[in-house]
Design a protein around this motif. Structure first.
Motif, short mmCIF file in Angstrom:
data_model
loop_
_atom_site.label_atom_id
_atom_site.label_comp_id
_atom_site.label_asym_id
_atom_site.label_seq_id
_atom_site.Cartn_x
_atom_site.Cartn_y
_atom_site.Cartn_z
N GLU A 47 -13.85 -27.12 17.01
CA GLU A 47 -14.02 -28.33 16.21
C GLU A 47 -15.30 -28.29 15.38
O GLU A 47 -15.37 -28.90 14.30
CB GLU A 47 -13.98 -29.57 17.10
N HIS A 48 -16.31 -27.57 15.83
CA HIS A 48 -17.58 -27.50 15.11
C HIS A 48 -17.50 -26.61 13.88
O HIS A 48 -18.46 -26.55 13.10
CB HIS A 48 -18.70 -27.04 16.04
N HIS A 49 -16.37 -25.93 13.69
CA HIS A 49 -16.18 -25.08 12.52
C HIS A 49 -15.24 -25.71 11.48
O HIS A 49 -14.89 -25.06 10.49
CB HIS A 49 -15.61 -23.73 12.94
N LEU A 50 -14.83 -26.93 11.68
CA LEU A 50 -13.79 -27.52 10.84
C LEU A 50 -14.22 -27.75 9.39
O LEU A 50 -13.38 -28.05 8.55
CB LEU A 50 -13.29 -28.83 11.45
N ALA A 51 -15.48 -27.61 9.07
CA ALA A 51 -15.90 -27.71 7.67
C ALA A 51 -15.43 -26.50 6.86
O ALA A 51 -15.43 -26.56 5.62
CB ALA A 51 -17.42 -27.84 7.58
N PHE A 52 -15.01 -25.44 7.53
CA PHE A 52 -14.60 -24.21 6.85
C PHE A 52 -13.08 -24.07 6.89
O PHE A 52 -12.47 -24.15 7.96
CB PHE A 52 -15.26 -23.00 7.51
N PRO A 53 -12.45 -23.87 5.74
CA PRO A 53 -10.99 -23.80 5.67
C PRO A 53 -10.39 -22.72 6.57
O PRO A 53 -10.96 -21.64 6.73
CB PRO A 53 -10.72 -23.48 4.19
N GLY A 54 -9.26 -23.04 7.14
CA GLY A 54 -8.53 -22.11 8.01
C GLY A 54 -8.79 -22.30 9.48
O GLY A 54 -8.03 -21.80 10.31
N THR A 55 -9.84 -23.03 9.81
CA THR A 55 -10.15 -23.26 11.22
C THR A 55 -9.07 -24.14 11.86
O THR A 55 -8.72 -25.19 11.32
CB THR A 55 -11.53 -23.93 11.37
N LEU A 56 -8.56 -23.70 13.00
CA LEU A 56 -7.60 -24.46 13.80
C LEU A 56 -8.18 -24.57 15.20
O LEU A 56 -8.71 -23.59 15.74
CB LEU A 56 -6.24 -23.76 13.84
N THR A 57 -8.07 -25.74 15.81
CA THR A 57 -8.76 -25.95 17.07
C THR A 57 -7.89 -26.67 18.10
O THR A 57 -6.93 -27.36 17.75
CB THR A 57 -10.06 -26.76 16.83
N LEU A 58 -8.25 -26.49 19.36
CA LEU A 58 -7.61 -27.18 20.48
C LEU A 58 -8.58 -28.18 21.09
O LEU A 58 -9.79 -28.03 20.97
CB LEU A 58 -7.20 -26.18 21.57
N ARG A 59 -8.03 -29.17 21.77
CA ARG A 59 -8.85 -30.03 22.60
C ARG A 59 -9.10 -29.32 23.93
O ARG A 59 -8.32 -28.44 24.34
CB ARG A 59 -8.13 -31.36 22.85
N ALA A 60 -10.16 -29.73 24.60
CA ALA A 60 -10.51 -29.09 25.88
C ALA A 60 -9.36 -29.19 26.87
O ALA A 60 -9.03 -28.21 27.57
CB ALA A 60 -11.77 -29.73 26.45
N GLU A 61 -8.72 -30.36 26.94
CA GLU A 61 -7.65 -30.52 27.92
C GLU A 61 -6.45 -29.63 27.61
O GLU A 61 -5.73 -29.20 28.52
CB GLU A 61 -7.21 -31.99 28.01
N THR A 62 -6.25 -29.32 26.33
CA THR A 62 -5.15 -28.41 25.96
C THR A 62 -5.45 -27.00 26.42
O THR A 62 -4.59 -26.33 27.02
CB THR A 62 -4.94 -28.43 24.44
N LEU A 63 -6.65 -26.52 26.15
CA LEU A 63 -7.03 -25.18 26.58
C LEU A 63 -6.99 -25.06 28.09
O LEU A 63 -6.48 -24.07 28.64
CB LEU A 63 -8.43 -24.85 26.05
N LEU A 64 -7.48 -26.07 28.78
CA LEU A 64 -7.44 -26.05 30.25
C LEU A 64 -6.01 -25.99 30.76
O LEU A 64 -5.70 -25.25 31.71
CB LEU A 64 -8.14 -27.28 30.80
N ALA A 65 -5.11 -26.75 30.13
CA ALA A 65 -3.72 -26.78 30.58
C ALA A 65 -3.05 -25.43 30.36
O ALA A 65 -2.28 -24.96 31.21
CB ALA A 65 -2.96 -27.88 29.84
N VAL A 66 -3.33 -24.78 29.22
CA VAL A 66 -2.73 -23.47 28.95
C VAL A 66 -3.21 -22.45 29.98
O VAL A 66 -2.42 -21.68 30.54
CB VAL A 66 -3.06 -23.02 27.52
N VAL A 67 -4.51 -22.43 30.24
CA VAL A 67 -5.04 -21.48 31.22
C VAL A 67 -4.45 -21.76 32.59
O VAL A 67 -4.06 -20.84 33.33
CB VAL A 67 -6.58 -21.56 31.25
N ARG A 68 -4.34 -23.02 32.95
CA ARG A 68 -3.77 -23.39 34.24
C ARG A 68 -2.34 -22.85 34.38
O ARG A 68 -1.97 -22.30 35.42
CB ARG A 68 -3.79 -24.92 34.37
N ASP A 69 -1.55 -23.01 33.33
CA ASP A 69 -0.17 -22.54 33.38
C ASP A 69 -0.09 -21.01 33.45
O ASP A 69 0.77 -20.45 34.14
CB ASP A 69 0.60 -23.04 32.16
#
Length: 255
Positions: free
Chosen positions: A72-94
């Motif tokens: 999210e801290h890179h969103l000023a630059f085009p092309g950056t796509l980001t996840l929320r913390a809970e999304t990343l945690l859920a993917v790793v958990r699965d």
């Protein structure tokens, strides 16, 4: 060493039966200055994981990498796509649950992006709490080799598309570097944030464009494959030691 994505299911069955640790590269989709591709973090993490797996042999399997992280801290630059913390945690958990299903109860998250550090540490802690038969650990090349990096950086500002990260990419993921686009560092923005990338003494989220106008820190003109190989060698030695420790930890006869 087996790259899981390149196997058939029969080959995967055999590789997973042999494996004592799964390596999961985790990256991001974000800017890396004018001379590196948006997938640089994943490319470096995958290249590093592959090198690590070569050291570990049949004891290791390399899983397909996660192409997105917390950016999210890179969103000023085009092309950056980001996840929320809970999304990343859920993917790793699965993913950890899936690997456990196939009998692999040692997971090493091979991170390539600093913005993922806190979430992946938490993922490892959650796994210890919720999955008593599984151990999860996380490593990042720049943390593993922080002492060597500090000695070789050319200035106080480094850590992103700089002489260090560019060198590491040249060593393990050269496809992520566009040498013809390497340029002198852009002037720092006039309104400096109340912290510096390498010297912050408090937790204060800072948009990356507050530190750099072109998305790079440091001087990528000083990068070389030789420097990258030096840094990677230090990080690999330490990552391999951790992986072997994970595999030797019998715990409650986990594997």
């Amino acid at each position: 060493m087996s790259a899981l994505s390149a196997l058939t299911w029969q080959q995967a069955r055999d590789a997973l039966a042999r494996a004592r640790v799964a390596l999961v590269p985790v990256g991001s989709c974000e800017q890396h200055g004018p001379h590196m591709t948006l997938d640089s973090d994943l490319a470096i993490a995958t290249g590093f994981a592959t090198r690590l797996a070569e050291r570990l042999g049949d004891d290791a399997v390399v899983c397909p990498g996660l192409a997105y992280g917390m950016s999210e801290h890179h969103l000023a630059f085009p092309g950056t796509l980001t996840l929320r913390a809970e999304t990343l945690l859920a993917v790793v958990r699965d993913l950890v649950e899936s690997l456990e299903h196939w009998g692999v109860r040692r997971v090493l998250l091979v991170n390539g992006h600093g913005g993922n550090l806190d979430a992946l540490r938490l993922a490892a802690r959650e796994a210890v709490r919720d999955r008593p038969e599984t151990l999860v650990a996380t490593v990042m090349w720049s943390v593993l080799a922080a002492d060597a990096i500090a000695q070789r950086a050319v200035g106080p500002r480094y850590g992103h598309a700089c002489e260090i990260e560019t060198s590491v990419a040249l060593a393990v993921a050269p496809q992520a570097v566009l040498p013809e686009r390497i340029a002198a560092p852009a002037p720092a923005p006039e309104a400096a944030p109340p912290s510096e990338p390498q010297e912050s003494r408090w937790d204060l989220p800072v948009p990356f464009d507050s530190w750099t106008a072109d998305g790079a820190l440091g001087d990528p003109r000083q990068a070389s494959r030789e420097l990258g190989e030096e840094i990677v060698a230090v990080a690999l030695e330490r990552a391999a030691a951790l992986a072997r420790q994970l595999m030797q930890d019998k715990g409650d006869d986990r594997r």
